[in-house]
Motif scaffolding. Structure first.
Motif, PDB file in Angstrom:
ATOM      1  N   ILE A 368      -8.909  46.580  -1.846  1.00 51.76           N
ATOM      2  CA  ILE A 368      -7.972  47.612  -1.361  1.00 51.76           C
ATOM      3  C   ILE A 368      -8.696  48.951  -1.192  1.00 51.76           C
ATOM      4  O   ILE A 368      -8.516  49.658  -0.198  1.00 51.76           O
ATOM      5  CB  ILE A 368      -6.782  47.743  -2.325  1.00 51.76           C
ATOM      6  CG1 ILE A 368      -5.944  46.443  -2.308  1.00 51.76           C
ATOM      7  CG2 ILE A 368      -5.910  48.941  -1.962  1.00 51.76           C
ATOM      8  CD1 ILE A 368      -4.908  46.362  -3.405  1.00 51.76           C
ATOM      9  N   PHE A 369      -9.531  49.291  -2.184  1.00 48.96           N
ATOM     10  CA  PHE A 369     -10.317  50.528  -2.078  1.00 48.96           C
ATOM     11  C   PHE A 369     -11.253  50.475  -0.871  1.00 48.96           C
ATOM     12  O   PHE A 369     -11.394  51.460  -0.138  1.00 48.96           O
ATOM     13  CB  PHE A 369     -11.128  50.745  -3.355  1.00 48.96           C
ATOM     14  CG  PHE A 369     -12.171  51.823  -3.230  1.00 48.96           C
ATOM     15  CD1 PHE A 369     -11.811  53.167  -3.271  1.00 48.96           C
ATOM     16  CD2 PHE A 369     -13.509  51.492  -3.045  1.00 48.96           C
ATOM     17  CE1 PHE A 369     -12.772  54.159  -3.140  1.00 48.96           C
ATOM     18  CE2 PHE A 369     -14.473  52.482  -2.914  1.00 48.96           C
ATOM     19  CZ  PHE A 369     -14.106  53.816  -2.965  1.00 48.96           C
ATOM     20  N   ALA A 370     -11.909  49.332  -0.652  1.00 51.91           N
ATOM     21  CA  ALA A 370     -12.849  49.195   0.467  1.00 51.91           C
ATOM     22  C   ALA A 370     -12.136  49.339   1.807  1.00 51.91           C
ATOM     23  O   ALA A 370     -12.673  49.934   2.746  1.00 51.91           O
ATOM     24  CB  ALA A 370     -13.558  47.846   0.385  1.00 51.91           C
ATOM     25  N   ILE A 371     -10.911  48.811   1.902  1.00 53.13           N
ATOM     26  CA  ILE A 371     -10.132  48.948   3.145  1.00 53.13           C
ATOM     27  C   ILE A 371      -9.770  50.407   3.377  1.00 53.13           C
ATOM     28  O   ILE A 371      -9.870  50.918   4.504  1.00 53.13           O
ATOM     29  CB  ILE A 371      -8.868  48.065   3.078  1.00 53.13           C
ATOM     30  CG1 ILE A 371      -9.261  46.577   3.092  1.00 53.13           C
ATOM     31  CG2 ILE A 371      -7.930  48.368   4.247  1.00 53.13           C
ATOM     32  CD1 ILE A 371      -8.114  45.635   2.815  1.00 53.13           C
ATOM     33  N   TRP A 372      -9.363  51.103   2.313  1.00 52.54           N
ATOM     34  CA  TRP A 372      -9.079  52.540   2.445  1.00 52.54           C
ATOM     35  C   TRP A 372     -10.334  53.302   2.850  1.00 52.54           C
ATOM     36  O   TRP A 372     -10.296  54.183   3.715  1.00 52.54           O
ATOM     37  CB  TRP A 372      -8.558  53.097   1.118  1.00 52.54           C
ATOM     38  CG  TRP A 372      -8.447  54.595   1.127  1.00 52.54           C
ATOM     39  CD1 TRP A 372      -7.423  55.348   1.605  1.00 52.54           C
ATOM     40  CD2 TRP A 372      -9.452  55.530   0.676  1.00 52.54           C
ATOM     41  NE1 TRP A 372      -7.711  56.691   1.470  1.00 52.54           N
ATOM     42  CE2 TRP A 372      -8.943  56.833   0.908  1.00 52.54           C
ATOM     43  CE3 TRP A 372     -10.717  55.378   0.096  1.00 52.54           C
ATOM     44  CZ2 TRP A 372      -9.664  57.967   0.569  1.00 52.54           C
ATOM     45  CZ3 TRP A 372     -11.436  56.514  -0.224  1.00 52.54           C
ATOM     46  CH2 TRP A 372     -10.907  57.793   0.006  1.00 52.54           C
ATOM     47  N   PHE A 373     -11.459  52.951   2.240  1.00 49.36           N
ATOM     48  CA  PHE A 373     -12.742  53.592   2.537  1.00 49.36           C
ATOM     49  C   PHE A 373     -13.143  53.350   3.992  1.00 49.36           C
ATOM     50  O   PHE A 373     -13.691  54.235   4.658  1.00 49.36           O
ATOM     51  CB  PHE A 373     -13.811  53.037   1.593  1.00 49.36           C
ATOM     52  CG  PHE A 373     -15.037  53.896   1.476  1.00 49.36           C
ATOM     53  CD1 PHE A 373     -14.945  55.263   1.301  1.00 49.36           C
ATOM     54  CD2 PHE A 373     -16.297  53.315   1.525  1.00 49.36           C
ATOM     55  CE1 PHE A 373     -16.077  56.047   1.186  1.00 49.36           C
ATOM     56  CE2 PHE A 373     -17.439  54.085   1.413  1.00 49.36           C
ATOM     57  CZ  PHE A 373     -17.329  55.457   1.236  1.00 49.36           C
ATOM     58  N   PHE A 374     -12.844  52.158   4.497  1.00 51.56           N
ATOM     59  CA  PHE A 374     -13.122  51.825   5.899  1.00 51.56           C
ATOM     60  C   PHE A 374     -12.311  52.722   6.831  1.00 51.56           C
ATOM     61  O   PHE A 374     -12.839  53.282   7.794  1.00 51.56           O
ATOM     62  CB  PHE A 374     -12.799  50.354   6.150  1.00 51.56           C
ATOM     63  CG  PHE A 374     -12.895  49.949   7.595  1.00 51.56           C
ATOM     64  CD1 PHE A 374     -14.119  49.645   8.167  1.00 51.56           C
ATOM     65  CD2 PHE A 374     -11.760  49.877   8.389  1.00 51.56           C
ATOM     66  CE1 PHE A 374     -14.221  49.272   9.501  1.00 51.56           C
ATOM     67  CE2 PHE A 374     -11.840  49.509   9.723  1.00 51.56           C
ATOM     68  CZ  PHE A 374     -13.079  49.209  10.274  1.00 51.56           C
ATOM     69  N   LEU A 390     -17.419  47.847   4.875  1.00 47.04           N
ATOM     70  CA  LEU A 390     -17.343  46.446   5.299  1.00 47.04           C
ATOM     71  C   LEU A 390     -18.145  45.541   4.367  1.00 47.04           C
ATOM     72  O   LEU A 390     -17.712  44.435   4.030  1.00 47.04           O
ATOM     73  CB  LEU A 390     -17.844  46.302   6.735  1.00 47.04           C
ATOM     74  CG  LEU A 390     -16.883  46.783   7.829  1.00 47.04           C
ATOM     75  CD1 LEU A 390     -17.570  46.784   9.186  1.00 47.04           C
ATOM     76  CD2 LEU A 390     -15.629  45.916   7.875  1.00 47.04           C
ATOM     77  N   VAL A 391     -19.322  46.006   3.947  1.00 48.22           N
ATOM     78  CA  VAL A 391     -20.122  45.236   2.982  1.00 48.22           C
ATOM     79  C   VAL A 391     -19.336  45.060   1.691  1.00 48.22           C
ATOM     80  O   VAL A 391     -19.317  43.976   1.090  1.00 48.22           O
ATOM     81  CB  VAL A 391     -21.462  45.944   2.706  1.00 48.22           C
ATOM     82  CG1 VAL A 391     -22.213  45.252   1.575  1.00 48.22           C
ATOM     83  CG2 VAL A 391     -22.322  45.969   3.964  1.00 48.22           C
TER      84      VAL A 391
END
Length: 720
Positions: A368-374, A390-391
């Motif tokens: 979830i954090f990575a999607i927000w960061f994206f 994405l990584v």
């Protein structure tokens, strides 16, 4: 994905008046990286160079406007081709200037506020160590019996200052600076001397104001300015939202013209003819020919290893995998003559991350954090942020899969429950135990890879998991050293093959044989490996009377000899290279060869192989951090001294805090360690990362032909 695309060096010859058509065709082609033309023609388009600088300034300003206004930084729209590219550059520059002028007042206001905040922050940092002093400095500096001064001093001078001044009260500000209060008898402190000899910066404040009062005033002023800044940004963002399509179109036009002028500035022109050179993927050269048609003559040649100019590296990847490039570029872009490490990262990076971070719940939060960061990176127009996120998305998905298999969801409490935590069937299981999609039998079958969960962890299971971790490392290290040989063969550099890469393959074959030996009796894989390790240890300490009574002991002795021969070979190779290229004497070369090729190579062989135990170590540490917090939460929950609701809330808080710690701390550490295994253990065997990424010019907007395209004379300034 493994080998870079074959490149050719293209040379485009044309009549001078057709340069604009040629540049348009190159932009539409989108796969040519222009270079400075190596030609006998000396003419340059100086006007293109001049306009290029102006265009780049506008690109930077428009990006700042979009960033401050929270507009997604992306090019859109179209560009009508009318006249020369120089003419279009001037027109779009005027449009950009007009657009910038529209927001100039707001930008200047935001810039002024930011500058004032930065100045106040610097003042705040200077006063921060003294903020508890409520006496104004004029009174403090004018005491009858004592001299008192406040200031800052470098770390290197503070010890000498203590010898000069009776009392030095210090507080560390940063790595090299201390805040100090100097106290001595009246007349003992020579202000000019301590400033000159010790570099003390005396704190000077307005009279009748204490450091505390000034600090509070600065804090208040910063807060006021931040409110004004946020209102100004909101106003700018609202204004930009109404015309964001226009600004994105201007941004795209500027980028397109920037690339057009880049081509023109690198071209060579005579009175009648011109030449453009650049690198093109070999498989696309026919498309370029088709676009140029009869407007130009195109020739090309394949590059050769050893030439002064190395071609750029272009690795064609599926769009969803291009993000992995961002990790490789931290190490350096691959050379044109190297195998790309992409094949490792695409599969091994998420795989190793998943093994080291096996918890479905924690990985879900990370996803979830990575999607927000994206989304944040996309909004900011930051390609690095997008790629890194994405990584992290791919890695967290891999961790969700391993967590699913290990039956872990925010630690052991929700699935295994008190039965797993307290290791007793007398206690109930967790609420998710029977609804978990992966049955217990599957988790039991994976106990040698993920040696924890609902069953009792045995020392033998930990040992077996260690063996599998090292086996994984042995496979990856052997593959890395083998790729190094393939790279050397591709370069057709015999010295590089025999003296640099082949010794590594010889050495790293040994761990592969040792930890792959178990497949000779797969049903007793771990026993076979342990027997071979024991035989190696025995023969190592009995080198002059080895045990060769069984095939296992004989193989152990052969492997010891193999390592010795490999190290001697590497020693000799490094000695020869040092003598040939190092400019040292024979004795010096032998010493260098021993250190680099013998001693250091032996240490690295052992440490690189054992290093992969960290895969197991971090998985265990992650599990037991959550286990410990779950245990504490369970103890609080079962405590009878408080109401049930209070126990449940406190216990829940403890478990949540433990999971937040695991997600933030373990997630970061595992990501870093995953990179370390790739960069130091694997990439060092074959990857140099000294290449240059392929950066072709392109049209960032749709190019349309104007109704009446003018054919104007191109101004040329000859330069010798």
């Amino acid at each position: 994905m493994i080998f870079p695309e074959n490149m050719v060096k293209a040379e485009i010859f044309f009549q001078k008046e057709k340069i604009d058509d040629i540049v348009t065709s190159i932009l539409k082609f989108g796969k040519l990286e222009p270079i400075e033309a190596n030609s006998s023609i000396q003419g340059r388009m100086e006007e293109a160079r001049k306009e290029l600088g102006t265009v780049q300034e506008h690109v930077n300003k428009i990006k700042i406007i979009m960033d401050i206004g929270k507009v997604i930084i992306e090019p859109k729209g179209k560009l009508t081709i009318s006249g020369t590219w120089i003419d279009m550059a001037k027109k779009v520059n005027e449009k950009a200037t007009e657009l910038e002028g529209k927001y100039r007042f707001l930008l200047e206001e935001i810039g002024r506020i930011r500058s004032e905040i930065e100045i106040l922050r610097a003042q705040e940092k200077e006063i921060l160590p003294f903020k508890e002093i409520t006496v104004d400095l004029s009174s403090l500096y004018s005491l009858e019996l004592f001299d008192v001064l406040l200031g800052t001093v470098n770390e290197t001078k503070i010890d000498k200052l203590r010898q000069e001044i009776a009392v030095v009260i210090s507080s560390k500000i940063d790595q090299n600076k201390y805040a100090v209060m100097l106290i001595d008898k009246k007349g003992k402190i020579n202000k000019e001397k301590i400033q000159r000899e010790y570099g003390v910066r005396i704190l000077e404040l307005p009279e009748n104001n204490s450091p505390h009062e000034i600090y509070v005033d600065i804090e208040k002023r910063i807060s006021e300015l931040q409110d004004i800044l946020e209102r100004s940004r909101t106003k700018l963002a609202k204004s930009l939202q109404e015309s964001q399509n226009e600004i994105k179109e201007v941004y795209g036009q500027l980028l397109t013209i920037r690339d057009a002028l880049t081509v023109m500035s690198k071209a060579k022109l005579s009175d009648y003819y011109g030449e453009i050179q650049g690198y093109v993927p070999e498989k696309d050269i026919k498309n370029l020919k088709g676009l140029l048609g009869d407007k130009a003559f195109l020739s090309y040649r394949r590059p050769k290893y050893g030439e002064k100019e190395e071609p750029p590296t272009y690795i064609k990847l599926p769009k969803r995998m291009k993000s992995i490039e961002s990790i490789i570029e931290l190490y350096g872009s691959p050379s044109y003559w190297e195998i790309s490490p992409m094949i490792f990262l695409v599969f091994t990076f998420p795989f190793l991350f998943g093994l080291m971070f096996p918890d479905f719940g924690n990985a879900l939060v990370l996803l979830i954090f990575a999607i927000w960061f994206f989304k944040y990176g996309k909004k900011k127009g930051s390609l690095n942020t997008i790629n890194l996120s994405l990584v992290l998305i791919y890695s967290s998905i891999a961790a969700m899969i391993t967590g699913l298999l290990a039956r872990e969801f925010f630690g052991p409490l929700l699935v295994g429950g008190p039965r797993e935590i307290l290791n007793s069937n007398a206690y109930p299981v967790g609420p998710l135990y029977y609804v978990w999609p992966v049955p217990v039998s599957v988790s039991n079958a994976l106990k040698y890879i993920l040696p924890f969960g609902h069953y009792t962890v045995l020392s033998t299971e930990i040992e077996n998991a260690m063996i599998l971790s090292i086996l994984l490392g042995a496979i990856l290290l052997f593959a890395s050293s083998l790729i190094g040989v393939i790279d050397a063969v591709k370069k057709k550099d015999r010295e590089f093959i025999y003296f640099e890469k082949l010794p590594l393959v010889i050495l790293y074959t040994v761990p592969l044989i040792i930890f792959g030996y178990g497949i000779t009796n797969f049903s007793n894989y771990f026993g076979q490996v342990e027997n071979l390790l024991g035989a190696i240890l025995y023969n190592l300490f009995h080198s002059f009377s080895p045990n060769l009574s069984t095939p296992t002991y004989a193989l152990a002795y052969i492997l010891l000899l193999w390592v010795e021969i490999g190290l001697i070979y590497n020693w000799g190779a490094k000695t020869l290279l040092a003598k040939r290229h190092g400019g040292v004497s024979l004795g010096g070369a032998v010493g260098i060869g021993f250190v680099e090729g013998g001693f250091e190579a032996g240490i690295l062989l052992l440490s690189n192989t054992i290093s992969f135990i960290r895969v197991l170590v971090f998985a265990l540490s992650h599990y037991y951090i959550l286990y410990a917090f779950s245990y504490m939460g369970l103890l609080v929950f079962s405590y009878k001294g408080l109401p049930f609701a209070v126990d449940a809330i406190i216990g829940g808080i403890i478990v949540v805090l433990g999971n937040l710690l695991a997600i933030a701390l373990e997630g970061l550490i595992v990501f870093i360690q995953d990179m370390r295994l790739h960069f130091y253990e694997m990439f060092s065997k074959f990857y140099e990362g000294r290449g240059k990424k392929f950066e072709p010019v392109a049209a960032y907007v749709v190019l349309e032909e104007g109704a009446e395209k003018q054919k104007l004379e191109v101004p040329v300034v000859l330069s010798q």
